[in-house]
Scaffold this active site. Structure first.
Site, short mmCIF file in Angstrom:
data_model
loop_
_atom_site.label_atom_id
_atom_site.label_comp_id
_atom_site.label_asym_id
_atom_site.label_seq_id
_atom_site.Cartn_x
_atom_site.Cartn_y
_atom_site.Cartn_z
N ARG A 15 0.84 -1.21 0.00
CA ARG A 15 0.00 0.00 0.00
C ARG A 15 0.88 1.27 0.00
NH1 ARG A 15 -0.48 4.68 2.68
NH2 ARG A 15 0.02 3.58 4.62
N ASP A 16 1.52 1.55 1.12
CA ASP A 16 2.32 2.78 1.21
C ASP A 16 3.46 2.73 0.19
OD1 ASP A 16 3.09 5.24 2.19
OD2 ASP A 16 3.38 4.58 4.25
N HIS A 209 9.11 7.12 7.91
CA HIS A 209 9.67 7.23 6.55
C HIS A 209 11.14 7.63 6.69
CE1 HIS A 209 6.07 6.69 3.95
NE2 HIS A 209 5.46 6.89 5.11
N CYS A 240 4.61 9.38 0.02
CA CYS A 240 3.20 9.75 0.13
C CYS A 240 2.86 10.72 -1.00
CB CYS A 240 2.93 10.41 1.48
SG CYS A 240 1.23 10.97 1.64
P1 HMG Z 1 -13.38 14.09 -1.93
O1 HMG Z 1 -13.08 14.53 -3.31
O2 HMG Z 1 -13.64 15.13 -0.90
O3 HMG Z 1 -14.53 13.00 -1.89
O4 HMG Z 1 -12.15 13.21 -1.45
P2 HMG Z 1 -16.03 13.04 -2.34
O5 HMG Z 1 -16.79 12.31 -1.28
O6 HMG Z 1 -16.45 14.44 -2.70
O7 HMG Z 1 -16.01 12.15 -3.66
C1 HMG Z 1 -15.33 12.56 -4.83
C2 HMG Z 1 -15.29 11.39 -5.81
O8 HMG Z 1 -14.52 10.31 -5.28
C3 HMG Z 1 -16.67 10.80 -6.09
O9 HMG Z 1 -16.62 10.27 -7.40
C4 HMG Z 1 -16.76 9.66 -5.11
O10 HMG Z 1 -17.63 8.64 -5.51
C5 HMG Z 1 -15.33 9.15 -5.11
P3 HMG Z 1 -17.34 11.03 -8.62
O11 HMG Z 1 -18.76 11.16 -8.21
O12 HMG Z 1 -16.65 12.36 -8.76
O13 HMG Z 1 -17.10 10.11 -9.77
N1 HMG Z 1 -14.96 8.53 -3.84
C6 HMG Z 1 -14.42 7.30 -3.74
N2 HMG Z 1 -14.12 6.37 -4.67
C7 HMG Z 1 -13.57 5.22 -4.21
N3 HMG Z 1 -13.34 4.96 -2.91
C8 HMG Z 1 -13.64 5.87 -1.97
C9 HMG Z 1 -14.21 7.10 -2.38
N4 HMG Z 1 -14.61 8.18 -1.71
C10 HMG Z 1 -15.09 9.05 -2.63
N5 HMG Z 1 -13.39 5.60 -0.68
C11 HMG Z 1 -11.37 11.34 -0.19
C12 HMG Z 1 -12.11 12.65 -0.16
C13 HMG Z 1 -11.09 10.94 1.24
C14 HMG Z 1 -12.22 10.29 -0.88
C15 HMG Z 1 -10.04 11.54 -0.98
O14 HMG Z 1 -9.39 12.66 -0.47
C16 HMG Z 1 -9.12 10.35 -0.91
O15 HMG Z 1 -9.42 9.28 -1.43
N6 HMG Z 1 -7.96 10.52 -0.25
C17 HMG Z 1 -7.02 9.43 -0.07
C18 HMG Z 1 -5.63 9.97 -0.07
C19 HMG Z 1 -4.65 8.84 0.17
O16 HMG Z 1 -4.93 7.69 -0.07
N7 HMG Z 1 -3.44 9.22 0.65
C20 HMG Z 1 -2.40 8.27 0.89
C21 HMG Z 1 -2.67 7.42 2.08
S1 HMG Z 1 -2.32 8.22 3.63
C22 HMG Z 1 -0.63 8.03 3.85
O17 HMG Z 1 0.07 7.59 2.95
C23 HMG Z 1 -0.04 8.29 5.20
C24 HMG Z 1 0.25 7.02 6.00
O18 HMG Z 1 1.12 6.15 5.30
C25 HMG Z 1 0.88 7.38 7.36
C26 HMG Z 1 2.06 8.35 7.22
O19 HMG Z 1 3.05 8.01 6.56
O20 HMG Z 1 1.94 9.43 7.78
C27 HMG Z 1 -1.04 6.25 6.30
MG MG Z 2 3.27 6.34 5.28
#
Ligand code: HMG
Ligand code: MG
Length: 308
Positions: A15-16, A209, A240
């Site tokens: 994933r990450d 990281h 990220c």
């Molecule tokens: P948004 O644009 O505010 O969401 O994003 P929305 O509810 O307005 O929906 C927009 C569109 O996305 C819609 O589609 C939804 O259906 C779709 P459209 O109608 O435009 O075709 N949608 C989804 N589709 C699939 N699965 C879903 C989903 N939700 C909405 N779950 C949202 C808000 C949270 C969805 C967005 O910002 C997002 O997906 N963010 C994820 C970012 C991410 O994955 N970042 C990396 C992981 S975190 C990380 O790496 C840190 C970590 O490792 C720890 C560290 O290192 O610190 C964990």
């Molecule tokens: Mg991370």
């Protein structure tokens, strides 16, 4: 404080490690990576993320990846779920463990999940409730625990507030993410001390990281504080998408080597882990970032040269 006698590794490479790859990685490669990691003794493998494909295109095949994994009975395969839509999709795919991911920095929260910290907590609450009803475990992440790519310094108190909110909500464990790898051992200790006043030590994981090369040192500092759970990524894959310049997670090979040197067993076969790191790195057309893997590979090459 004495070091923990056992450590649990949460492998986050699939994933990450892969989420930030700009060239598509095939579903088959992701699944094979997870299979390989399961076979070498890793008991927690973060498999994918049920996030918006518009935000993280590399995770668009989450349901296909999850469906194709031949799940081992003693291995947990957590997946990221930012909202109810993601949770419902994960549940439909058969996930038994999910992770919600918040941040200790407002700007990062906005960039990463498009809402404030307070809004994110309200978004996570129904996930935790639905998960509880479905007997699904929920892990909680806090990002930017040692610095934010947009705001700079983040206080230990800000981290402790979010960690406490997540544990009180019902997360079984809190993973503290040094998203940009800016932490040093002294600051890691101060941050963990603040969180440990609110969250039991046994429920705290370190997620470092390695941007500045301090991740293994931060793991050691955390061990000295009594932390016994670490997230890491085979071959040091990763970064990220919402933290420009942030490099991969601490390499699993480096953590296993560190722990081995301290007499702490992880149950992970280091040689097979190095092989898996070489395999996925070849797929991604690069060398493993793990220094330990490189040293073991050099030693192997020397030994095979001597035997030739
Ligand atoms: P948004 O644009 O505010 O969401 O994003 P929305 O509810 O307005 O929906 C927009 C569109 O996305 C819609 O589609 C939804 O259906 C779709 P459209 O109608 O435009 O075709 N949608 C989804 N589709 C699939 N699965 C879903 C989903 N939700 C909405 N779950 C949202 C808000 C949270 C969805 C967005 O910002 C997002 O997906 N963010 C994820 C970012 C991410 O994955 N970042 C990396 C992981 S975190 C990380 O790496 C840190 C970590 O490792 C720890 C560290 O290192 O610190 C964990
Ligand atoms: Mg991370």
């Amino acid at each position: 404080m004495s070091l923990p006698s056992k450590v649990r590794i949460v492998e986050v490479g699939p994933r990450d490690g892969l989420q930030n790859e700009n060239k598509p990685v095939t579903t088959a490669t992701k699944v094979e990576l997870i299979h390989r990691l399961g076979k070498i003794g890793i008991k927690s493998i973060e498999a994918t993320a049920f996030v918006s494909p518009k935000w993280v295109p590399q995770m668009a095949d989450a349901a296909d990846v999850f469906a194709a994994i031949e799940k081992l009975p003693d291995v947990s395969y957590p997946v990221l779920t930012p909202n109810m839509k993601g949770f419902e999709a994960a549940l439909a795919a058969g996930a038994r463990e999910v992770a919600v991911f918040g941040a200790a920095s407002e700007s990062f929260s906005q960039k990463n999940i498009n809402c404030s910290i307070a809004e994110s907590l309200e978004r996570f609450r129904p996930i935790v409730e639905a998960a509880k009803a479905a007997d699904v475990k929920v892990r909680g992440y806090v990002s930017c625990v040692l610095g934010c790519p947009y705001e700079g310094e983040v206080t230990p108190l800000a981290v402790a507030d979010v960690a406490q909110a997540l544990i009180e909500m019902g997360c079984y464990e809190i993973s503290l993410g040094d998203t940009i790898g800016a932490g040093t051992p002294g600051r890691t200790r101060d941050m963990i001390a603040a969180v440990a006043r609110r969250v039991p030590l046994k429920k705290i994981a370190g997620h470092f990281h390695d941007t500045y090369g301090m991740a293994a040192a931060n793991v050691y500092a955390s061990l000295q504080m009594g932390i016994g759970i670490f997230d890491s990524s085979v071959a040091g894959l990763g970064g990220c998408p919402y933290a420009a310049g942030a490099s991969g997670n601490v390499a699993t090979e480096d953590v296993v080597w560190l722990l081995y040197g301290l007499g702490i067993d992880t149950g992970i076969d280091l040689d097979a882990l190095v092989d898996t790191g070489v395999w996925i790195s070849k797929k991604l057309k690069r060398e493993p970032a793990s220094r330990v893997a490189r040293a073991i590979l050099a030693r192997r090459a020397m030994a095979s040269g001597a035997n030739a």
